[in-house]
Motif scaffolding. Structure first.
Motif, PDB file in Angstrom:
ATOM      1  N   UNK A 113       0.796  -1.227   0.000  1.00 37.47           N
ATOM      2  CA  UNK A 113       0.000   0.000   0.000  1.00 37.47           C
ATOM      3  C   UNK A 113       0.825   1.272   0.000  1.00 37.47           C
ATOM      4  N   UNK A 114       2.158   1.132   0.153  1.00 40.19           N
ATOM      5  CA  UNK A 114       2.991   2.334   0.211  1.00 40.19           C
ATOM      6  C   UNK A 114       4.410   2.025  -0.251  1.00 40.19           C
ATOM      7  N   UNK A 115       5.030   3.032  -0.829  1.00 46.84           N
ATOM      8  CA  UNK A 115       6.433   2.958  -1.225  1.00 46.84           C
ATOM      9  C   UNK A 115       7.194   4.047  -0.474  1.00 46.84           C
ATOM     10  N   UNK A 116       8.282   3.678   0.160  1.00 44.06           N
ATOM     11  CA  UNK A 116       9.119   4.654   0.846  1.00 44.06           C
ATOM     12  C   UNK A 116      10.097   5.249  -0.167  1.00 44.06           C
ATOM     13  N   UNK A 117      10.139   6.559  -0.236  1.00 45.00           N
ATOM     14  CA  UNK A 117      11.086   7.246  -1.098  1.00 45.00           C
ATOM     15  C   UNK A 117      12.287   7.628  -0.244  1.00 45.00           C
ATOM     16  N   UNK A 118      13.469   7.151  -0.643  1.00 50.02           N
ATOM     17  CA  UNK A 118      14.643   7.394   0.188  1.00 50.02           C
ATOM     18  C   UNK A 118      15.779   8.010  -0.624  1.00 50.02           C
ATOM     19  N   UNK A 119      16.611   8.733   0.094  1.00 50.11           N
ATOM     20  CA  UNK A 119      17.826   9.326  -0.471  1.00 50.11           C
ATOM     21  C   UNK A 119      18.945   9.116   0.542  1.00 50.11           C
ATOM     22  N   UNK A 120      20.035   8.496   0.094  1.00 50.22           N
ATOM     23  CA  UNK A 120      21.155   8.195   0.995  1.00 50.22           C
ATOM     24  C   UNK A 120      20.698   7.401   2.217  1.00 50.22           C
ATOM     25  N   UNK A 121      19.823   6.428   1.956  1.00 42.82           N
ATOM     26  CA  UNK A 121      19.311   5.523   2.986  1.00 42.82           C
ATOM     27  C   UNK A 121      18.433   6.213   4.033  1.00 42.82           C
TER      28      UNK A 121
END
Length: 283
Positions: free
Chosen positions: A167-175
């Motif tokens: 139901x969701x996607x985590x958007x990450x940058x540099x972990x």
């Protein structure tokens, strides 16, 4: 108090309902205005289906140039609805949700008319108020997190949602988690307009459900549909430290009306905890 054996009569809520002739536009408005995830389709006081944010997001993409004002609730492929009565227990409800991978149970009267609904949120709230045993977030969180980068095409993001049935996607940058995207982010009216202005709907559909993405596919998607995760994500997502008790995570979910929270350790993403994980504790 033995939470598991409590009757559902304690937590039934009144759902938002629509008729089979309600349009997709109206159903979408009800979801957005009330900040809810589903509406019950009722015909002569009897529930005949459920329409969720996910259903509307998928339907919008399949419309092409067809006006969403012309689509009615009865045109959605009927979903099997799962029902119980007010006399069933919370544990029975939690088991049914886990078995069928669903987030809500319709509660029927003796004559099979709609009495109400019980959702994962209902179960999580009762858990918060009755469960006293401390459990750390790290004990029940999922360590495997499906994530994307801010620059990834939104079609790739939705493909991940579909592929992994999440139901969701985590958007990450540099972990570090910098955003989150759920099906609600695909519901607003601007999405079909983007498609109409930017791409052939048939090509969009092809890439949306394609398995085994590679770099060439990603480049082609960017050409067809130049919108990215950062365009629709909710930035600065609520997070919870892995060493916190799950009661703290529940309070965050209720306060911010969310169903899943990225788990961090020293600001780095290390897992995710959802209402489903908490419901499973009730089993």
């Amino acid at each position: 108090m033995n939470t598991k054996n409590l009757k559902l009569s304690k937590i039934i809520i009144k759902p938002n309902t629509i008729s089979p002739n309600t349009t997709l536009v109206k159903a979408r408005e009800i979801l957005l205005e009330n900040k809810i995830k589903r509406v019950i389709v009722v015909d002569k006081r009897k529930p005949v289906g459920i329409i969720t944010e996910k259903d509307i997001a998928k339907k919008i993409y399949g419309l092409g140039t067809k006006s969403i004002k012309s689509v009615k609730a009865k045109e959605f492929k009927p979903k099997k609805i799962f029902t119980l009565t007010r006399n069933n227990s919370i544990q029975e409800c939690a088991k049914m949700m886990k078995k069928y991978g669903i987030s809500s149970i319709i509660i029927l009267n003796d004559d099979n008319t709609l009495e109400g609904i019980v959702t994962k949120t209902s179960l999580v709230k009762i858990f918060l108020t009755t469960e006293t045993t401390p459990i750390k977030v790290s004990k029940i969180m999922k360590k495997k997190v499906i994530s994307a980068e801010p620059s990834d095409p939104i079609l790739l993001v939705e493909n991940l949602l579909m592929k992994y049935r999440i139901s969701r996607i985590i958007i990450k940058r540099d972990q570090k988690p910098v955003g989150i995207i759920t099906f609600r982010d695909f519901v607003p009216a601007k999405i079909p307009q983007w498609i109409a202005d930017s791409a052939d709907p048939k090509e969009v559909q092809e890439y949306k459900f394609k398995k085994g993405f590679n770099e060439m596919d990603s480049n082609q998607m960017s050409y067809l549909f130049p919108f990215h995760a950062t365009d629709i994500m909710t930035p600065n997502p609520v997070t919870v430290e892995s060493d916190k008790d799950i009661q703290y995570a529940i309070k965050l979910m209720i306060k911010y009306n969310i169903s899943g929270i990225p788990v961090v350790k020293k600001s780095k993403l290390c897992g995710i905890i959802t209402k489903s994980d908490i419901v499973h504790v009730l089993i």
